[in-house]
Design a protein around this motif. Structure first.
Motif, PDB file in Angstrom:
ATOM      1  N   ALA A   1      -5.138   6.965  -9.682  1.00  0.00           N
ATOM      2  CA  ALA A   1      -6.188   5.844  -8.526  1.00  0.00           C
ATOM      3  C   ALA A   1      -4.982   4.831  -8.022  1.00  0.00           C
ATOM      4  O   ALA A   1      -5.714   4.612  -7.091  1.00  0.00           O
ATOM      5  N   GLU A   2      -3.557   4.914  -8.695  1.00  0.00           N
ATOM      6  CA  GLU A   2      -3.034   4.115  -7.927  1.00  0.00           C
ATOM      7  C   GLU A   2      -2.304   5.265  -7.064  1.00  0.00           C
ATOM      8  O   GLU A   2      -2.133   3.684  -5.961  1.00  0.00           O
ATOM      9  N   GLN A   3      -2.035   6.075  -6.980  1.00  0.00           N
ATOM     10  CA  GLN A   3      -2.196   6.056  -5.731  1.00  0.00           C
ATOM     11  C   GLN A   3      -2.796   6.583  -4.680  1.00  0.00           C
ATOM     12  O   GLN A   3      -2.659   6.635  -3.432  1.00  0.00           O
ATOM     13  N   GLN A   4      -4.234   7.249  -4.397  1.00  0.00           N
ATOM     14  CA  GLN A   4      -5.387   6.494  -3.928  1.00  0.00           C
ATOM     15  C   GLN A   4      -5.360   4.679  -3.547  1.00  0.00           C
ATOM     16  O   GLN A   4      -5.448   4.830  -1.948  1.00  0.00           O
ATOM     17  N   ALA A   5      -5.223   4.243  -4.301  1.00  0.00           N
ATOM     18  CA  ALA A   5      -5.214   2.350  -3.850  1.00  0.00           C
ATOM     19  C   ALA A   5      -4.124   2.588  -2.764  1.00  0.00           C
ATOM     20  O   ALA A   5      -4.309   1.832  -1.554  1.00  0.00           O
ATOM     21  N   ARG A   6      -2.795   2.935  -3.273  1.00  0.00           N
ATOM     22  CA  ARG A   6      -1.700   3.100  -1.692  1.00  0.00           C
ATOM     23  C   ARG A   6      -2.107   3.709  -0.590  1.00  0.00           C
ATOM     24  O   ARG A   6      -1.550   3.197   0.024  1.00  0.00           O
ATOM     25  N   ALA A   7      -2.610   4.813  -0.850  1.00  0.00           N
ATOM     26  CA  ALA A   7      -2.959   5.241   0.556  1.00  0.00           C
ATOM     27  C   ALA A   7      -3.485   5.267   1.372  1.00  0.00           C
ATOM     28  O   ALA A   7      -3.595   4.423   2.450  1.00  0.00           O
ATOM     29  N   VAL A   8      -5.032   4.270   1.195  1.00  0.00           N
ATOM     30  CA  VAL A   8      -5.423   2.661   1.378  1.00  0.00           C
ATOM     31  C   VAL A   8      -5.141   1.880   1.900  1.00  0.00           C
ATOM     32  O   VAL A   8      -5.664   1.645   2.984  1.00  0.00           O
ATOM     33  N   ILE A   9      -4.035   1.101   1.193  1.00  0.00           N
ATOM     34  CA  ILE A   9      -3.806  -0.012   1.575  1.00  0.00           C
ATOM     35  C   ILE A   9      -2.275   0.394   2.481  1.00  0.00           C
ATOM     36  O   ILE A   9      -2.934  -0.311   3.487  1.00  0.00           O
ATOM     37  N   GLN A  10      -1.919   1.680   3.067  1.00  0.00           N
ATOM     38  CA  GLN A  10      -0.775   2.018   4.262  1.00  0.00           C
ATOM     39  C   GLN A  10      -2.354   2.121   4.929  1.00  0.00           C
ATOM     40  O   GLN A  10      -1.251   1.690   6.195  1.00  0.00           O
ATOM     41  N   ARG A  11      -3.322   2.765   4.823  1.00  0.00           N
ATOM     42  CA  ARG A  11      -4.008   3.126   6.089  1.00  0.00           C
ATOM     43  C   ARG A  11      -4.497   1.814   6.511  1.00  0.00           C
ATOM     44  O   ARG A  11      -4.399   1.529   8.508  1.00  0.00           O
TER      45      ARG A  11
END
Length: 117
Positions: A93-103
């Protein structure tokens, strides 16, 4: 004597089990839940969790009732930490959130660079 203790411990968890099941029902309700009712159930469950003795019976109850387990983690962080939450799921979940924030951070820049608004 152990039978008596075990039976007593099981009986002590009955109100906790009822409140945990009620919170699960409120969490999964398809109809809007009254915020005051929800807060009241959470308050009573939190008090019951504070009075409960740690052990296998409490662990089994928390395993059966995810909403109560989450409340237990949040109110007993010094003892429970996030031990009831699967680490793999938390990391994903944390990695997914980071990816979404980065995008999201890159999107406006790319649109501006292409002359789009």
């Amino acid at each position: 004597m152990n039978t008596l203790q075990s039976s007593s411990q099981h009986t002590d968890l009955v109100p906790l089990r009822v409140l945990a099941a009620l919170l699960d029902r409120l969490e999964g309700s398809a109809v809007r839940v009254d915020p005051a009712q929800y807060a009241n159930v959470v308050s009573h469950l939190s008090q019951a969790l504070s009075a409960a003795k740690p052990g296998d019976a409490l662990g089994a109850l928390l395993s059966a009732h995810p909403a109560a387990a989450e409340l237990y983690e949040n109110t007993h962080y010094e003892v429970a930490g996030l031990c009831r939450s699967p680490l793999d799921a938390s990391m994903a979940a944390e990695q997914q959130a980071r990816a979404v924030i980065q995008r999201a951070m890159q999107s406006p820049r790319e649109s501006s660079a292409n002359g789009q608004s």
